[in-house]
Design an enzyme around this catalytic site. Sequence first.
Site, PDB file in Angstrom:
ATOM      1  N   LEU A  28     -32.056  35.278 -15.700  1.00 43.85           N
ATOM      2  CA  LEU A  28     -32.817  34.162 -15.127  1.00 43.85           C
ATOM      3  C   LEU A  28     -33.717  34.602 -13.988  1.00 43.85           C
ATOM      4  CD1 LEU A  28     -30.037  31.414 -14.880  1.00 43.85           C
ATOM      5  CD2 LEU A  28     -31.892  31.501 -16.538  1.00 43.85           C
ATOM      6  N   GLY A  29     -33.314  35.658 -13.330  1.00 42.65           N
ATOM      7  CA  GLY A  29     -34.108  36.092 -12.185  1.00 42.65           C
ATOM      8  C   GLY A  29     -33.746  37.498 -11.788  1.00 42.65           C
ATOM      9  N   GLU A  30     -34.707  38.153 -11.148  1.00 46.38           N
ATOM     10  CA  GLU A  30     -34.475  39.507 -10.713  1.00 46.38           C
ATOM     11  C   GLU A  30     -35.155  39.688  -9.372  1.00 46.38           C
ATOM     12  OE1 GLU A  30     -35.629  42.382 -13.590  1.00 46.38           O
ATOM     13  OE2 GLU A  30     -35.040  44.075 -12.335  1.00 46.38           O
ATOM     14  N   SER A  32     -35.101  41.690  -5.325  1.00 42.36           N
ATOM     15  CA  SER A  32     -34.856  43.044  -4.828  1.00 42.36           C
ATOM     16  C   SER A  32     -33.393  43.226  -4.423  1.00 42.36           C
ATOM     17  CB  SER A  32     -35.784  43.352  -3.662  1.00 42.36           C
ATOM     18  OG  SER A  32     -36.160  42.176  -2.998  1.00 42.36           O
ATOM     19  N   PHE A  33     -32.660  42.116  -4.270  1.00 38.84           N
ATOM     20  CA  PHE A  33     -31.280  42.236  -3.807  1.00 38.84           C
ATOM     21  C   PHE A  33     -30.258  41.799  -4.843  1.00 38.84           C
ATOM     22  CE2 PHE A  33     -34.023  41.529  -0.144  1.00 38.84           C
ATOM     23  CZ  PHE A  33     -33.817  42.738   0.520  1.00 38.84           C
ATOM     24  N   GLY A  34     -30.696  41.620  -6.087  1.00 38.44           N
ATOM     25  CA  GLY A  34     -29.722  41.247  -7.101  1.00 38.44           C
ATOM     26  C   GLY A  34     -30.344  40.701  -8.363  1.00 38.44           C
ATOM     27  N   VAL A  36     -29.847  37.730 -11.570  1.00 37.01           N
ATOM     28  CA  VAL A  36     -29.221  36.452 -11.892  1.00 37.01           C
ATOM     29  C   VAL A  36     -29.240  36.250 -13.406  1.00 37.01           C
ATOM     30  CG1 VAL A  36     -29.261  33.965 -11.478  1.00 37.01           C
ATOM     31  CG2 VAL A  36     -29.996  35.525  -9.672  1.00 37.01           C
ATOM     32  N   LYS A  55     -24.685  35.733 -10.356  1.00 27.52           N
ATOM     33  CA  LYS A  55     -25.574  36.586  -9.564  1.00 27.52           C
ATOM     34  C   LYS A  55     -24.816  37.852  -9.210  1.00 27.52           C
ATOM     35  CE  LYS A  55     -28.696  35.106  -6.331  1.00 27.52           C
ATOM     36  NZ  LYS A  55     -29.244  34.620  -5.025  1.00 27.52           N
ATOM     37  N   ASP A 167     -35.385  29.840   3.030  1.00 30.48           N
ATOM     38  CA  ASP A 167     -36.164  30.201   1.842  1.00 30.48           C
ATOM     39  C   ASP A 167     -36.358  28.974   0.951  1.00 30.48           C
ATOM     40  OD1 ASP A 167     -37.622  31.907   0.231  1.00 30.48           O
ATOM     41  OD2 ASP A 167     -35.874  32.795  -0.739  1.00 30.48           O
TER      42      ASP A 167
END
Length: 352
Positions: A28-30, A32-34, A36, A55, A167
């Site tokens: 679902l997401g990428e 810089s810190f992980g 998903v 995550k 954020d």
Amino acid sequence: FDMFVLAYVERIFRPTYKRDDIVLGKKLGEGSFGMVYRASLGKKQSSKDGEIVLKKATEYGAVEIWMNERVRRACANSCADFMYGFLENSPKKGAEYWLIWKFEGESTLADLLQSKEFPYNVEAMILGEVQDLPKGMERENRIIQTIMRQLLFALDGLHSTGIVHRDIKPQNVIFSEDSRTFKIIDLGAAADLRVGINYIPKEFLLDPRYAAPEQYIMSTQTPSAPSAPVATALSPVLWQLNLPDRFDIYSTGLIYLQMAFPSLRTDNALIQFNRQLKRCDYDLIAWRQTVEPRASPELRRGFELLDLDGGIGWQLLTSMVRYKARQRISAKAALAHPYFVREGLLALSFMQ
Ligand code: ADP
Ligand code: MG
């Protein structure tokens, strides 16, 4: 019997999970810190908690677990339903934090904003079947108002708990299909000022598109990370002095702006808007004066929408997007703003 005992008992009786319980789905997401992923709980699946989001986080995973645990106990409805977080030691990748949430739904506010149908696509989601009402500005205003109320409600929960999100952006607002409301996600950059967790702001985590002009959440005079007990004693005072919650309010104001003006929904348009606003010394009224005379019909329509009901929407927007944090409205005060209050609207129309 105090809060700590309750929290402890709650933790013991909550189901726990491990790597082997989780069946990975699509990414679902990428960041810089992980990473998903959508995932499911294979054998451990019960009818309710089958669909999850996983995550895998590196450096800030521990903070994110801590924040989610705190939200779970203090303001559960503000954020996506957190299920469990644990440290996973993989031989290849080393230490990784794994966090799992209930899968709340397919769409973030960013996805919904991209649709030409917005805000009617949201109306359908909030109300289920949509009545065949005439589409018009009044109706759009009502839907946007509902989204803003839900966002501010979630934010007020976080802020009352002492958490600043830092954020807030449409990508971090998820539509929960079960509760038919918007919830906040991604506490990876959040700070809890009451106990000093993630006390030193990580500016590099902030998204410049939605960030308020102040670079530091806490003023530079604020002493650097005190030990937890000291921070607990000090931070309510610091909170009052620095109003770090108003950072999120600025970002939420930009979301409101994007909902009102379709032409500001793309990244480039938002970046350009930020430049224009900076040139106006962050004075939204001055910005309006420069763009309105030569505004496109689309832009003009946005102003018209904000000007409904005696300009009460525009008034709310300008009290959120301000240079000085101190002059921005709080989430709680915004919820009591006449924009959301019918009686207030009536009172206002009598006054005019
Ligand atoms: P990142 O650090 O990559 O921004 P996020 O926590 O924002 O991580 O999650 C990335 C994306 O995954 C979100 O933008 C959203 O599309 C999806 N997502 C995250 N949490 C959930 C959830 N609980 N339910 C459904 N989708 C989610
Ligand atoms: Mg995110």
